[in-house]
Design a protein around this motif. Structure first.
Motif, mmCIF file in Angstrom:
data_model
loop_
_atom_site.group_PDB
_atom_site.id
_atom_site.type_symbol
_atom_site.label_atom_id
_atom_site.label_comp_id
_atom_site.label_asym_id
_atom_site.label_seq_id
_atom_site.Cartn_x
_atom_site.Cartn_y
_atom_site.Cartn_z
ATOM 1 N N ALA A 27 -28.481 40.784 3.790
ATOM 2 C CA ALA A 27 -28.533 39.944 4.994
ATOM 3 C C ALA A 27 -29.142 38.582 4.675
ATOM 4 C CB ALA A 27 -29.329 40.643 6.091
ATOM 5 N N PHE A 28 -30.177 38.565 3.840
ATOM 6 C CA PHE A 28 -30.793 37.293 3.471
ATOM 7 C C PHE A 28 -29.826 36.426 2.669
ATOM 8 C CE2 PHE A 28 -33.176 34.803 0.281
ATOM 9 C CZ PHE A 28 -33.651 33.830 1.152
ATOM 10 N N GLN A 29 -29.128 37.024 1.713
ATOM 11 C CA GLN A 29 -28.163 36.257 0.908
ATOM 12 C C GLN A 29 -27.099 35.617 1.794
ATOM 13 O OE1 GLN A 29 -26.644 39.037 -1.973
ATOM 14 N NE2 GLN A 29 -28.318 38.669 -3.412
ATOM 15 N N LYS A 30 -26.574 36.391 2.734
ATOM 16 C CA LYS A 30 -25.543 35.867 3.635
ATOM 17 C C LYS A 30 -26.117 34.790 4.554
ATOM 18 C CE LYS A 30 -22.473 39.841 3.629
ATOM 19 N NZ LYS A 30 -21.395 39.216 2.905
ATOM 20 N N LEU A 36 -40.417 27.165 0.887
ATOM 21 C CA LEU A 36 -41.113 27.798 2.015
ATOM 22 C C LEU A 36 -40.147 28.233 3.107
ATOM 23 C CD1 LEU A 36 -44.329 25.609 2.246
ATOM 24 C CD2 LEU A 36 -44.022 27.829 1.134
ATOM 25 N N LEU A 37 -39.101 27.463 3.341
ATOM 26 C CA LEU A 37 -38.091 27.864 4.318
ATOM 27 C C LEU A 37 -37.416 29.166 3.883
ATOM 28 C CD1 LEU A 37 -36.359 27.313 6.841
ATOM 29 C CD2 LEU A 37 -34.814 26.011 5.350
ATOM 30 N N ALA A 38 -37.019 29.231 2.628
ATOM 31 C CA ALA A 38 -36.379 30.447 2.121
ATOM 32 C C ALA A 38 -37.314 31.648 2.232
ATOM 33 C CB ALA A 38 -35.940 30.260 0.672
ATOM 34 N N GLN A 95 -36.571 34.889 4.540
ATOM 35 C CA GLN A 95 -36.501 36.181 3.856
ATOM 36 C C GLN A 95 -37.529 37.154 4.429
ATOM 37 O OE1 GLN A 95 -37.446 36.194 -0.356
ATOM 38 N NE2 GLN A 95 -35.931 37.794 -0.696
ATOM 39 N N GLY A 96 -38.737 36.695 4.655
ATOM 40 C CA GLY A 96 -39.777 37.566 5.212
ATOM 41 C C GLY A 96 -39.427 38.066 6.605
ATOM 42 N N ALA A 97 -38.884 37.167 7.434
ATOM 43 C CA ALA A 97 -38.510 37.561 8.791
ATOM 44 C C ALA A 97 -37.392 38.601 8.774
ATOM 45 C CB ALA A 97 -38.084 36.335 9.594
#
Length: 99
Positions: free
Chosen positions: A31-34, A59-61, A65-67
């Motif tokens: 999901a993060f990659q997409k 930091l955005l990435a 990713q954390g969310a």
């Protein structure tokens, strides 16, 4: 008798929880990659040690990713716990305020 069942179920749930966590982590990674590709039109998210990336990108990435990981993990954990409760009548994580 029911008390004994409540005490043993959390231990029996641990392997199930582990498997669900692994599957959830894999789904979150996809999901993060997409999401990153959709947002930034890049195949790879920035790595914290990439010297060519700015702080903002990194930091955005990390925040996205954390969310995503937190949301997927919560959804998978909750779904697994509800499935165990439906099939056994017992919440899988022990008493924690539940009877």
């Amino acid at each position: 008798m029911a008390r004994k069942k409540k005490q043993k179920l959390p231990l029996a749930y641990k392997p199930v929880g582990f498997a669900l966590g692994w599957v959830g982590g894999s789904l979150a990674g996809l999901a993060f990659q997409k999401t990153w590709k959709l947002l930034r039109h890049e195949d790879d998210a920035p790595d914290a040690l990439d010297p060519d990336r700015r702080w903002g990108e990194i930091l955005l990435a990390a925040a996205i990713q954390g969310a995503i990981f937190a949301a997927v993990r919560s959804a998978v954990d909750r779904t697994g716990a509800k499935a165990i409760q439906r099939s056994t009548g017992v919440w899988p994580t022990g008493d924690k305020g539940r009877d």
